[in-house]
Enzyme design. Sequence first.
Site, short mmCIF file in Angstrom:
data_model
loop_
_atom_site.label_atom_id
_atom_site.label_comp_id
_atom_site.label_asym_id
_atom_site.label_seq_id
_atom_site.Cartn_x
_atom_site.Cartn_y
_atom_site.Cartn_z
N ARG A 136 0.83 -1.21 0.00
CA ARG A 136 0.00 0.00 0.00
C ARG A 136 0.85 1.25 0.00
O ARG A 136 1.93 1.29 0.58
CB ARG A 136 -0.89 0.01 1.24
CG ARG A 136 -1.78 1.22 1.32
CD ARG A 136 -2.64 1.19 2.55
NE ARG A 136 -2.01 1.93 3.64
CZ ARG A 136 -2.64 2.24 4.77
NH1 ARG A 136 -3.87 1.85 4.98
NH2 ARG A 136 -2.01 2.92 5.70
N CYS A 164 0.04 5.34 0.95
CA CYS A 164 -0.98 6.22 1.53
C CYS A 164 -0.37 7.61 1.61
O CYS A 164 0.66 7.80 2.27
CB CYS A 164 -1.41 5.72 2.91
SG CYS A 164 -2.79 6.65 3.60
#
Length: 123
Positions: A100, A102
Amino acid sequence: MNILATKNAPGAIGPYSQGYEANGLVFTSGQIPVDPATGDIPAGIAAQAEQSCKNVGAILEAAGVGYDQVVKTTCFLADMGDFAAFNEVYARYFVSKPARSCVAVKDLPKGVLCEVEAIAVKG
């Protein structure tokens, strides 16, 4: 290559698709927290994160995959101060812990607090 479209996620608000399937991969467009049934945007980061994750899930489902087949997400926050609250909701959906990114951004469409996109593998 197949364009993905479902009424269970908000329609595209520009010249793009909700998602694409190509060579065994599923790509979702970034999903903001718009309720596809009403067009409403919930208040607060927790409710918005919940709706964004549900919208991603609807596109994944249209492709015949689930959250557990997601290998990468990109998450956009309007305020990095919302990181912990966002993560609490996100963790309930992406339990397989995909890779991920972010990041905080200056603005998001419709003034929302978060946006989530995903890449999944079929099979």
